[in-house]
Motif scaffolding. Structure first.
Motif, PDB file in Angstrom:
ATOM      1  N   GLY A 183       0.832  -1.200   0.000  1.00  0.00           N
ATOM      2  CA  GLY A 183       0.000   0.000   0.000  1.00  0.00           C
ATOM      3  C   GLY A 183       0.863   1.245   0.000  1.00  0.00           C
ATOM      4  N   ASN A 184       0.292   2.328   0.445  1.00  0.00           N
ATOM      5  CA  ASN A 184       1.027   3.583   0.550  1.00  0.00           C
ATOM      6  C   ASN A 184       2.236   3.404   1.456  1.00  0.00           C
ATOM      7  OD1 ASN A 184       1.888   6.239   1.303  1.00  0.00           O
ATOM      8  ND2 ASN A 184      -0.128   7.034   0.717  1.00  0.00           N
ATOM      9  N   VAL A 185       3.426   3.723   0.951  1.00  0.00           N
ATOM     10  CA  VAL A 185       4.659   3.465   1.708  1.00  0.00           C
ATOM     11  C   VAL A 185       4.699   4.235   3.023  1.00  0.00           C
ATOM     12  CG1 VAL A 185       6.004   2.882  -0.331  1.00  0.00           C
ATOM     13  CG2 VAL A 185       5.889   5.273   0.410  1.00  0.00           C
ATOM     14  N   LEU A 186       3.989   5.360   3.091  1.00  0.00           N
ATOM     15  CA  LEU A 186       3.989   6.148   4.326  1.00  0.00           C
ATOM     16  C   LEU A 186       3.254   5.450   5.469  1.00  0.00           C
ATOM     17  CD1 LEU A 186       3.358   9.754   2.931  1.00  0.00           C
ATOM     18  CD2 LEU A 186       5.520   8.752   3.688  1.00  0.00           C
ATOM     19  N   LEU A 187       2.420   4.463   5.123  1.00  0.00           N
ATOM     20  CA  LEU A 187       1.650   3.782   6.163  1.00  0.00           C
ATOM     21  C   LEU A 187       2.529   2.985   7.118  1.00  0.00           C
ATOM     22  CD1 LEU A 187      -1.487   2.502   4.208  1.00  0.00           C
ATOM     23  CD2 LEU A 187      -1.208   4.582   5.554  1.00  0.00           C
ATOM     24  N   ILE A 188       3.750   2.685   6.721  1.00  0.00           N
ATOM     25  CA  ILE A 188       4.626   1.938   7.613  1.00  0.00           C
ATOM     26  C   ILE A 188       5.003   2.765   8.840  1.00  0.00           C
ATOM     27  CG2 ILE A 188       6.845   2.639   6.632  1.00  0.00           C
ATOM     28  CD1 ILE A 188       7.711  -0.326   6.938  1.00  0.00           C
ATOM     29  N   LEU A 189       4.794   4.070   8.761  1.00  0.00           N
ATOM     30  CA  LEU A 189       5.084   4.915   9.925  1.00  0.00           C
ATOM     31  C   LEU A 189       4.199   4.554  11.111  1.00  0.00           C
ATOM     32  CD1 LEU A 189       5.481   8.399   8.178  1.00  0.00           C
ATOM     33  CD2 LEU A 189       7.299   6.872   8.982  1.00  0.00           C
ATOM     34  N   TYR A 190       2.993   4.088  10.846  1.00  0.00           N
ATOM     35  CA  TYR A 190       2.101   3.715  11.944  1.00  0.00           C
ATOM     36  C   TYR A 190       2.622   2.521  12.739  1.00  0.00           C
ATOM     37  CZ  TYR A 190      -1.401   6.884   9.974  1.00  0.00           C
ATOM     38  OH  TYR A 190      -2.074   7.997   9.515  1.00  0.00           O
ATOM     39  N   PRO A 191       2.920   1.388  12.099  1.00  0.00           N
ATOM     40  CA  PRO A 191       3.456   0.266  12.891  1.00  0.00           C
ATOM     41  C   PRO A 191       4.813   0.568  13.508  1.00  0.00           C
ATOM     42  CG  PRO A 191       3.531  -0.243  10.542  1.00  0.00           C
ATOM     43  CD  PRO A 191       2.691   0.983  10.692  1.00  0.00           C
ATOM     44  N   LEU A 192       5.637   1.354  12.825  1.00  0.00           N
ATOM     45  CA  LEU A 192       6.927   1.719  13.417  1.00  0.00           C
ATOM     46  C   LEU A 192       6.726   2.582  14.661  1.00  0.00           C
ATOM     47  CD1 LEU A 192       9.164   2.439  10.288  1.00  0.00           C
ATOM     48  CD2 LEU A 192       9.095   0.388  11.714  1.00  0.00           C
ATOM     49  N   PHE A 193       5.717   3.443  14.622  1.00  0.00           N
ATOM     50  CA  PHE A 193       5.385   4.236  15.806  1.00  0.00           C
ATOM     51  C   PHE A 193       4.944   3.317  16.949  1.00  0.00           C
ATOM     52  CE2 PHE A 193       1.863   6.090  18.281  1.00  0.00           C
ATOM     53  CZ  PHE A 193       2.532   7.137  18.916  1.00  0.00           C
ATOM     54  N   ALA A 194       4.110   2.323  16.628  1.00  0.00           N
ATOM     55  CA  ALA A 194       3.633   1.392  17.653  1.00  0.00           C
ATOM     56  C   ALA A 194       4.788   0.620  18.276  1.00  0.00           C
ATOM     57  CB  ALA A 194       2.609   0.435  17.048  1.00  0.00           C
ATOM     58  N   VAL A 195       5.722   0.170  17.441  1.00  0.00           N
ATOM     59  CA  VAL A 195       6.883  -0.556  17.942  1.00  0.00           C
ATOM     60  C   VAL A 195       7.740   0.342  18.823  1.00  0.00           C
ATOM     61  CG1 VAL A 195       9.056  -1.665  17.259  1.00  0.00           C
ATOM     62  CG2 VAL A 195       6.933  -2.222  16.052  1.00  0.00           C
ATOM     63  N   THR A 196       7.940   1.588  18.385  1.00  0.00           N
ATOM     64  CA  THR A 196       8.747   2.539  19.171  1.00  0.00           C
ATOM     65  C   THR A 196       8.111   2.791  20.538  1.00  0.00           C
ATOM     66  OG1 THR A 196       9.506   3.618  17.132  1.00  0.00           O
ATOM     67  CG2 THR A 196       9.757   4.838  19.191  1.00  0.00           C
ATOM     68  N   VAL A 197       6.816   3.019  20.549  1.00  0.00           N
ATOM     69  CA  VAL A 197       6.108   3.257  21.807  1.00  0.00           C
ATOM     70  C   VAL A 197       6.238   2.050  22.728  1.00  0.00           C
ATOM     71  CG1 VAL A 197       3.796   3.461  22.813  1.00  0.00           C
ATOM     72  CG2 VAL A 197       4.471   4.950  20.919  1.00  0.00           C
ATOM     73  N   CYS A 198       6.047   0.859  22.160  1.00  0.00           N
ATOM     74  CA  CYS A 198       6.139  -0.366  22.962  1.00  0.00           C
ATOM     75  C   CYS A 198       7.551  -0.550  23.498  1.00  0.00           C
ATOM     76  CB  CYS A 198       5.728  -1.572  22.123  1.00  0.00           C
ATOM     77  SG  CYS A 198       5.632  -3.115  23.043  1.00  0.00           S
ATOM     78  N   SER A 199       8.551  -0.274  22.663  1.00  0.00           N
ATOM     79  CA  SER A 199       9.948  -0.426  23.085  1.00  0.00           C
ATOM     80  C   SER A 199      10.280   0.522  24.239  1.00  0.00           C
ATOM     81  CB  SER A 199      10.874  -0.158  21.898  1.00  0.00           C
ATOM     82  OG  SER A 199      12.220  -0.357  22.257  1.00  0.00           O
ATOM     83  N   ILE A 200       9.844   1.774  24.129  1.00  0.00           N
ATOM     84  CA  ILE A 200      10.087   2.751  25.202  1.00  0.00           C
ATOM     85  C   ILE A 200       9.363   2.336  26.483  1.00  0.00           C
ATOM     86  CG2 ILE A 200       9.690   5.138  25.930  1.00  0.00           C
ATOM     87  CD1 ILE A 200      10.023   5.947  22.982  1.00  0.00           C
ATOM     88  N   GLY A 201       8.109   1.919  26.327  1.00  0.00           N
ATOM     89  CA  GLY A 201       7.333   1.507  27.492  1.00  0.00           C
ATOM     90  C   GLY A 201       7.938   0.314  28.207  1.00  0.00           C
ATOM     91  N   ILE A 202       8.387  -0.685  27.444  1.00  0.00           N
ATOM     92  CA  ILE A 202       9.005  -1.866  28.048  1.00  0.00           C
ATOM     93  C   ILE A 202      10.311  -1.503  28.736  1.00  0.00           C
ATOM     94  CG2 ILE A 202      10.151  -4.042  27.461  1.00  0.00           C
ATOM     95  CD1 ILE A 202       7.919  -4.499  25.415  1.00  0.00           C
ATOM     96  N   TRP A 203      11.078  -0.601  28.128  1.00  0.00           N
ATOM     97  CA  TRP A 203      12.324  -0.150  28.764  1.00  0.00           C
ATOM     98  C   TRP A 203      12.028   0.530  30.097  1.00  0.00           C
ATOM     99  CZ3 TRP A 203      13.751   5.039  29.650  1.00  0.00           C
ATOM    100  CH2 TRP A 203      15.035   5.201  30.183  1.00  0.00           C
ATOM    101  N   MET A 204      11.002   1.368  30.136  1.00  0.00           N
ATOM    102  CA  MET A 204      10.644   2.060  31.381  1.00  0.00           C
ATOM    103  C   MET A 204      10.173   1.067  32.446  1.00  0.00           C
ATOM    104  SD  MET A 204       8.639   5.352  29.756  1.00  0.00           S
ATOM    105  CE  MET A 204       8.136   5.987  31.364  1.00  0.00           C
TER     106      MET A 204
END
Length: 521
Positions: A43-64
């Protein structure tokens, strides 16, 4: 790029070759790169920003969460509460993912609801304009997977993954992006990063399962879709018995589409040496609604129970309500009331997960809540009636009756699921009561639903084959039984299925290999 398309097969073949040719320590990197490329090509290549955002949020949360747990003493010495920090981190992961999920999938649900209410007061075109958002592939699957993982780390039942790239692979593994399953890190996460030597048995079993998935989707589901689209697209003409035919066809269309996609996803994973959780267990053989949901979309049911139902039951509000109801109504009835209240929230969540529309909330959620609650409340009465009538509740005949009854109830929900709106669903259910055209339908009318005689026979024979395999599965995986046969017979059976799919796969008007029904969820 649909997982039944020719381009996907080429893509998968290239990934599989690289997976086993490159050093084994690079295998997880190959899968990560493949997952990212697949997402970019879907699909639209920009849509990958959404799952990457989710992964980033999860990674930060797990680190905390992990830091607060490992350095609790240091936090307390600094006058900080480590437990509050851990809770805040988990809440951060949940709210960030749910907020994006709501904005992308459910904002129009609120808008449509407001406009619907406004229409009752004379507003012809509503009062709010709908918003057209770009919804990324698999958002409901990766969101629930990552939220569940963060919760497991918080409760100490899963190890934290400190490598964001490895977390991205776990959350975005490409075969699961179309229709799941929803993963749980404590059960299947670590295997993604281990080395997997080439295993001929795993490779052949995976390929066999992929082929079975293609059979379900291309031979059965696409043919059922023609009947469904004809009936549901013109339900004023195709009333009465035709509505039941169209609805049963939709039941098999949805099942073969969803479970077929799951067979392909699990088969692909098996060729990589990965074992993902099963998502189906012959659901149309269930004897009641609760059993049906233990067999249908298994990973969603497990997720909803663990992360919504049980926390809701343990909430301070329901705990206080339970104590109050037990004092007033007695222990058993008081417990039932609070359990039913928690189940209402659970089934509302299940319904809205399927889509931001009341037809999903009713057809896949609250209607099933009503079935289960009614069954619980009426069960003592049914047992008394059966005792008076001297009916053996454990007989094979009663089991068959329960299976048919459950399938009928599930199909009522499917009417809401497939209809354009709740209003259309009620109109179709009303029209389904007029069965005067049953004889006309059975004497040739079925051939007016989009499939000619040959196509109709192919669909019917294929459904019988599916039924036969499902019955055989009661004694274990059919692939194991075929593997025990002589080599010539094994090859004959699998090549027969291969050519059956190639020659009889439905590629007619409107066919799109990219469209999986549950891809939208």
């Amino acid at each position: 790029m649909g997982i039944t398309s020719f381009y996907f097969i080429i893509f998968y073949a290239v990934v599989l070759i690289l997976y086993y040719l490159l050093p084994k320590k690079c295998q997880w990197m190959v899968l990560l790169a493949a997952s990212i490329v697949y997402y970019l090509l879907s699909g639209n290549v920009l849509l990958i920003l959404y799952p990457l955002f989710a992964v980033t949020v999860c990674s930060i949360g797990i680190w905390m969460i992990t830091e607060a747990k490992e350095n609790g003493q240091r936090f307390r010495e600094a006058g900080k509460n480590p437990e509050k920090r851990r809770k805040a981190a988990l809440l951060f992961v949940i709210l960030a993912n749910v907020a994006v999920l709501f904005l992308l999938k459910y904002i129009n649900f609120g808008i449509n609801t407001v406009n619907g209410i406004a229409s009752w007061f004379g507003a012809e075109n509503g009062i709010i304009s709908g918003l057209n958002w770009l919804v990324p592939l698999g958002i409901s699957y990766y969101s629930l997977t990552l939220i569940g993982y963060a919760a497991d780390v918080y409760f100490g039942i899963a190890q934290s993954q400190s490598n964001p790239a490895k977390l991205a692979l776990y959350g975005l593994f490409f075969p699961t992006m179309v229709s799941g399953p929803i993963l749980r890190y404590r059960e299947d996460g670590e295997q993604f990063y281990k080395e997997h030597p080439f295993d001929y048995k795993q490779m052949t079993r995976g390929m066999q399962r992929i082929l079975w998935g293609f059979f379900k989707t291309l031979v059965i589901s696409e043919r059922m879709a023609v009947i469904v689209n004809t009936v549901y697209g013109n339900y004023d003409k195709y009333t009465g018995f035709y509505i039941w035919i169209g609805t049963v066809a939709f039941a098999f269309q949805l099942y073969t589409n969803f479970s077929g996609g799951m067979d392909i996803a699990l088969g692909i994973s098996q060729t990589f040496g990965l074992k993902l959780p099963e998502n189906f267990d012959r659901p149309f053989f269930a004897k009641n609604i609760s059993e049906y949901w233990r067999r249908w979309h298994i990973t969603l049911g497990v997720w909803m129970k663990e992360y919504i139902f049980y926390p809701v039951l343990r909430s301070s509000f329901l705990t206080a309500l339970s104590k109050k109801m037990r004092k007033k109504l007695g222990k058993k009835r008081g417990k039932q009331i609070t359990t039913f209240a928690g189940m209402f929230i659970l089934w509302f969540a299940v319904g809205i997960w399927h889509g931001g529309d009341w037809k999903y909330i009713i057809g896949s959620g609250l209607l099933h809540w009503l079935y289960i609650v009614s069954g619980e409340l009426l069960d003592p009465w049914f047992k008394r009636v059966m005792g008076k009538l001297h009916i053996n509740g454990k007989s094979r005949g009663m089991d068959v009756f329960r299976v048919i009854r459950t399938f009928f109830l599930v199909n009522i929900g499917f009417v809401f699921f497939r209809a354009s709106s709740v209003g259309d669903a009620f109109k179709m259910l009303g029209g389904a009561l007029r069965l005067g055209n049953m004889r006309a339908a059975l004497s040739g009318g079925l051939l007016t639903l989009g499939l000619d005689g040959i196509e109709f026979v192919i669909g019917a024979v294929s459904l019988l084959l599916l039924l036969a395999v499902s019955l055989l599965q009661r004694k274990g995986p059919v692939r194991d039984r075929i593997a025990a046969k002589a080599l010539p017979l094994r090859w004959l059976l699998w090549y027969a299925l291969l050519f059956y799919v190639i020659l009889l796969g439905y590629y007619g008007p409107g066919y799109s290999a990219a469209e999986f029904i549950y891809q939208g969820f």
